[in-house]
Enzyme design. Structure first.
Site, short mmCIF file in Angstrom:
data_model
loop_
_atom_site.label_atom_id
_atom_site.label_comp_id
_atom_site.label_asym_id
_atom_site.label_seq_id
_atom_site.Cartn_x
_atom_site.Cartn_y
_atom_site.Cartn_z
N ASP A 140 -9.99 -16.30 24.91
CA ASP A 140 -9.35 -15.79 23.69
C ASP A 140 -7.89 -16.21 23.62
O ASP A 140 -7.13 -16.03 24.59
CB ASP A 140 -9.46 -14.27 23.64
CG ASP A 140 -10.91 -13.80 23.57
OD1 ASP A 140 -11.13 -12.69 23.08
OD2 ASP A 140 -11.80 -14.54 24.01
N ASP A 158 -8.62 -19.64 30.15
CA ASP A 158 -8.91 -18.38 29.49
C ASP A 158 -9.65 -18.73 28.19
O ASP A 158 -9.64 -19.89 27.76
CB ASP A 158 -7.61 -17.64 29.21
CG ASP A 158 -7.80 -16.37 28.42
OD1 ASP A 158 -8.74 -15.63 28.71
OD2 ASP A 158 -7.00 -16.13 27.48
#
Length: 211
Positions: A13, A11
């Site tokens: 963020d 991922d």
């Protein structure tokens, strides 16, 4: 593209970077606090991600694209990310990112960190101003899992040789699809379903998990 020994999909963020980019962009519109609260709820899995993202992006209407330079200046890479990506490459692996965030920022951040391939949402723009809409299909939990499978096939990597690293509910299907799902800096629901939990906010801790 040449075959790889293994694939690590991150991922973006709060994983490879410390920030939530949508909150930084919302700050430019003076709506940072409202968007931050909605983002937290989405990451905990309390609301539908796609519907939440559309609502949060709606708050960005009117932000000039020129302000992305300020957003980029505020991005903080997560400690250990450079060492981890270097280790992935040293061992013949591929580092990938699939994000519910935005290409407009990730297209600068990802290559700067040495990421090999990445995918994210796109923001609709008219006359240099954000319209408040997402341009194209939303990268949600299912799209993240699909990206992992697609990249594994493209690089000739077996599912068992894939690792997914994430923090939010939107990462759970990707983590389920991977040979090893790692919760990093994660919400409780994610820690509860992951194969392994990395507690310190230091991505170098993941190096020991690489094949």
């Amino acid at each position: 593209m040449p075959d790889a020994r293994f694939l690590v999909v991150f991922d973006a963020d709060s994983t490879i970077i410390r920030n939530e980019v949508i909150e930084l962009i919302a700050d430019e519109a003076g709506r940072g606090a409202e968007v931050a609260a909605a983002t937290e709820a989405a990451m905990r899995g309390e609301v539908d991600f796609a519907a939440s993202l559309r609502s949060r992006v709606g708050e960005l209407a009117g932000v000039p694209v020129a302000s992305f330079d300020r957003v980029l200046s505020r991005i903080e890479p997560t400690p250990g990310v450079d060492a981890l990506i270097a280790a992935i490459h040293d061992r013949g692996g591929v580092a990938a990112v699939v994000s519910g965030g935005f290409h407009e920022i990730l297209d600068t951040v990802a290559p700067g960190l040495g990421v090999d391939v990445w995918r994210a949402n796109r923001l609709a723009v008219a006359d240099g101003i954000l319209t408040g809409a997402v341009d194209g299909p939303i990268v949600d939990a299912a799209a993240k899992a699909s990206a992992l499978r697609e990249w594994a096939a493209a690089y000739g990597v077996a599912a068992s040789a894939t690792i997914a690293v994430g923090d939010g509910a939107n990462d759970l299907l990707m983590m389920d699809a991977a040979g090893l799902g790692v919760a990093f800096n994660a919400k409780p629901a994610v820690r509860g379903r992951a194969d392994l939990v990395v507690g310190p906010v230091d991505l170098a801790e993941v190096i020991a998990l690489l094949p």
